[in-house]
Design a protein around this motif. Structure first.
Motif, PDB file in Angstrom:
ATOM      1  N   LEU A  94      -5.134  -7.817  13.793  1.00  0.00           N
ATOM      2  CA  LEU A  94      -5.102  -9.066  14.547  1.00  0.00           C
ATOM      3  C   LEU A  94      -3.797  -9.831  14.354  1.00  0.00           C
ATOM      4  O   LEU A  94      -3.270 -10.422  15.299  1.00  0.00           O
ATOM      5  N   GLY A  95      -3.271  -9.819  13.131  1.00  0.00           N
ATOM      6  CA  GLY A  95      -2.062 -10.593  12.831  1.00  0.00           C
ATOM      7  C   GLY A  95      -0.770  -9.917  13.231  1.00  0.00           C
ATOM      8  O   GLY A  95       0.134 -10.546  13.764  1.00  0.00           O
ATOM      9  N   ALA A  96      -0.688  -8.603  12.980  1.00  0.00           N
ATOM     10  CA  ALA A  96       0.569  -7.892  13.233  1.00  0.00           C
ATOM     11  C   ALA A  96       0.457  -6.896  14.378  1.00  0.00           C
ATOM     12  O   ALA A  96       1.457  -6.309  14.787  1.00  0.00           O
ATOM     13  N   GLY A  97      -0.766  -6.669  14.844  1.00  0.00           N
ATOM     14  CA  GLY A  97      -0.946  -5.696  15.917  1.00  0.00           C
ATOM     15  C   GLY A  97      -0.730  -4.265  15.465  1.00  0.00           C
ATOM     16  O   GLY A  97      -0.434  -3.393  16.266  1.00  0.00           O
ATOM     17  N   ARG A  98      -0.878  -4.017  14.177  1.00  0.00           N
ATOM     18  CA  ARG A  98      -0.630  -2.697  13.605  1.00  0.00           C
ATOM     19  C   ARG A  98      -1.880  -2.175  12.913  1.00  0.00           C
ATOM     20  O   ARG A  98      -2.635  -2.934  12.317  1.00  0.00           O
ATOM     21  N   VAL A  99      -2.067  -0.860  12.976  1.00  0.00           N
ATOM     22  CA  VAL A  99      -3.149  -0.210  12.248  1.00  0.00           C
ATOM     23  C   VAL A  99      -2.729  -0.091  10.790  1.00  0.00           C
ATOM     24  O   VAL A  99      -1.577   0.214  10.494  1.00  0.00           O
ATOM     25  N   THR A 100      -3.661  -0.332   9.878  1.00  0.00           N
ATOM     26  CA  THR A 100      -3.355  -0.273   8.456  1.00  0.00           C
ATOM     27  C   THR A 100      -3.461   1.161   7.961  1.00  0.00           C
ATOM     28  O   THR A 100      -4.460   1.558   7.383  1.00  0.00           O
ATOM     29  N   GLY A 101      -2.423   1.921   8.180  1.00  0.00           N
ATOM     30  CA  GLY A 101      -2.318   3.270   7.639  1.00  0.00           C
ATOM     31  C   GLY A 101      -1.326   3.239   6.499  1.00  0.00           C
ATOM     32  O   GLY A 101      -0.132   2.985   6.713  1.00  0.00           O
ATOM     33  N   VAL A 102      -1.794   3.431   5.281  1.00  0.00           N
ATOM     34  CA  VAL A 102      -0.930   3.280   4.114  1.00  0.00           C
ATOM     35  C   VAL A 102       0.228   4.275   4.143  1.00  0.00           C
ATOM     36  O   VAL A 102       1.354   3.923   3.790  1.00  0.00           O
ATOM     37  N   SER A 103      -0.001   5.505   4.591  1.00  0.00           N
ATOM     38  CA  SER A 103       1.100   6.475   4.597  1.00  0.00           C
ATOM     39  C   SER A 103       2.218   6.033   5.541  1.00  0.00           C
ATOM     40  O   SER A 103       3.397   6.194   5.231  1.00  0.00           O
ATOM     41  N   GLY A 104       1.871   5.445   6.671  1.00  0.00           N
ATOM     42  CA  GLY A 104       2.891   4.934   7.588  1.00  0.00           C
ATOM     43  C   GLY A 104       3.641   3.756   7.011  1.00  0.00           C
ATOM     44  O   GLY A 104       4.863   3.633   7.166  1.00  0.00           O
TER      45      GLY A 104
ATOM     46  N   ILE B 284      11.431   6.393   5.898  1.00  0.00           N
ATOM     47  CA  ILE B 284      11.117   7.727   6.414  1.00  0.00           C
ATOM     48  C   ILE B 284      10.691   7.661   7.880  1.00  0.00           C
ATOM     49  O   ILE B 284      10.990   8.545   8.661  1.00  0.00           O
ATOM     50  N   ASN B 285       9.986   6.624   8.258  1.00  0.00           N
ATOM     51  CA  ASN B 285       9.566   6.489   9.654  1.00  0.00           C
ATOM     52  C   ASN B 285       9.624   5.030  10.076  1.00  0.00           C
ATOM     53  O   ASN B 285       9.824   4.143   9.259  1.00  0.00           O
ATOM     54  N   ASP B 286       9.457   4.795  11.332  1.00  0.00           N
ATOM     55  CA  ASP B 286       9.460   3.432  11.854  1.00  0.00           C
ATOM     56  C   ASP B 286       8.055   3.103  12.330  1.00  0.00           C
ATOM     57  O   ASP B 286       7.636   3.520  13.393  1.00  0.00           O
ATOM     58  N   SER B 287       7.313   2.387  11.492  1.00  0.00           N
ATOM     59  CA  SER B 287       5.922   2.070  11.810  1.00  0.00           C
ATOM     60  C   SER B 287       5.802   0.809  12.658  1.00  0.00           C
ATOM     61  O   SER B 287       4.703   0.362  12.938  1.00  0.00           O
TER      62      SER B 287
ATOM     63  N   ALA C 193       1.510  16.357  -6.961  1.00  0.00           N
ATOM     64  CA  ALA C 193       0.383  15.730  -6.261  1.00  0.00           C
ATOM     65  C   ALA C 193       0.886  14.799  -5.157  1.00  0.00           C
ATOM     66  O   ALA C 193       0.350  14.799  -4.039  1.00  0.00           O
ATOM     67  N   GLY C 194       1.920  14.028  -5.441  1.00  0.00           N
ATOM     68  CA  GLY C 194       2.478  13.121  -4.437  1.00  0.00           C
ATOM     69  C   GLY C 194       3.044  13.860  -3.234  1.00  0.00           C
ATOM     70  O   GLY C 194       2.831  13.451  -2.088  1.00  0.00           O
ATOM     71  N   VAL C 195       3.737  14.964  -3.488  1.00  0.00           N
ATOM     72  CA  VAL C 195       4.290  15.764  -2.390  1.00  0.00           C
ATOM     73  C   VAL C 195       3.162  16.355  -1.547  1.00  0.00           C
ATOM     74  O   VAL C 195       3.221  16.345  -0.312  1.00  0.00           O
ATOM     75  N   LEU C 196       2.113  16.860  -2.196  1.00  0.00           N
ATOM     76  CA  LEU C 196       0.991  17.434  -1.456  1.00  0.00           C
ATOM     77  C   LEU C 196       0.267  16.383  -0.618  1.00  0.00           C
ATOM     78  O   LEU C 196      -0.100  16.641   0.536  1.00  0.00           O
ATOM     79  N   VAL C 197       0.082  15.197  -1.167  1.00  0.00           N
ATOM     80  CA  VAL C 197      -0.563  14.122  -0.411  1.00  0.00           C
ATOM     81  C   VAL C 197       0.307  13.721   0.774  1.00  0.00           C
ATOM     82  O   VAL C 197      -0.177  13.543   1.900  1.00  0.00           O
ATOM     83  N   GLY C 198       1.615  13.590   0.541  1.00  0.00           N
ATOM     84  CA  GLY C 198       2.531  13.251   1.635  1.00  0.00           C
ATOM     85  C   GLY C 198       2.542  14.308   2.721  1.00  0.00           C
ATOM     86  O   GLY C 198       2.515  13.992   3.916  1.00  0.00           O
ATOM     87  N   PHE C 199       2.550  15.579   2.318  1.00  0.00           N
ATOM     88  CA  PHE C 199       2.515  16.675   3.285  1.00  0.00           C
ATOM     89  C   PHE C 199       1.215  16.638   4.089  1.00  0.00           C
ATOM     90  O   PHE C 199       1.219  16.781   5.310  1.00  0.00           O
TER      91      PHE C 199
ATOM     92  N   SER D  53      -1.277  13.642  10.679  1.00  0.00           N
ATOM     93  CA  SER D  53      -0.816  12.491  11.473  1.00  0.00           C
ATOM     94  C   SER D  53      -1.399  11.177  10.969  1.00  0.00           C
ATOM     95  O   SER D  53      -1.750  10.302  11.749  1.00  0.00           O
ATOM     96  N   GLY D  54      -1.514  11.062   9.664  1.00  0.00           N
ATOM     97  CA  GLY D  54      -2.015   9.822   9.076  1.00  0.00           C
ATOM     98  C   GLY D  54      -2.802  10.103   7.815  1.00  0.00           C
ATOM     99  O   GLY D  54      -3.052  11.256   7.461  1.00  0.00           O
TER     100      GLY D  54
END
Length: 143
Positions: free
Chosen positions: A30-40, A48-51, A92-98, A104-105
């Motif tokens: 509601l405030g930012a118009g963005r979905v709360t995806g922690v990886s993004g 790394i990306n433009d969320s 573990a961090g690399v595997l989670v990121g992969f 796609s999220g």
């Protein structure tokens, strides 16, 4: 029935945590118009990306996650940290990121925000997360 090693207040703590996660996701949408995806959001913080979120907002969110957990643990009487060897933590961090990139999220984006919007991709991703989690628990329990 309570699980061994889990306090009786665990269901209430889980309910409160779920409500706070839902509130945070709703406020972000509601405030930012963005979905709360922690990886993004983490990807945006590290460039790394433009969320669609500002760099400073991304870092505020990323710093607030562990800071909030630390604050709650401290208010509840402290905690005993368990240290994981750094190489294991890095793998573990690399595997989670992969996995988050491949799917796609992450679980927060798909499970909290995507399912509530009835996104087919998120429904499939969340079912996959749940099946993998149940299988992992079953295998670890059998060992």
């Amino acid at each position: 029935m309570m699980l061994p090693g889990f306090p009786e207040a665990a269901p209430l703590a889980g309910l409160a945590g779920g409500l706070l996660i839902g509130l945070a996701a709703a406020l972000m949408l509601l405030g930012a118009g963005r979905v709360t995806g922690v990886s993004g959001i983490v990807g945006r913080a590290f460039g790394i990306n433009d969320s669609g979120m500002s760099w400073s907002s991304a870092w505020t969110f990323v710093i607030g996650l562990p800071l909030g957990a630390f604050l709650v643990a401290t208010l509840k009487g402290g905690f005993e940290p368990e240290f994981v060897p750094l190489p294991l933590l890095a793998v573990a961090g690399v595997l989670v990121g992969f996995g988050a990139r491949l799917g796609s999220g992450c679980t927060s984006g798909h499970g909290v925000c995507g399912v509530s919007r009835l996104s087919q991709r998120s429904l499939v991703a969340t079912a996959t997360f749940m099946i993998a989690g149940i299988a992992t628990v079953a295998v670890m329990g059998a060992l």
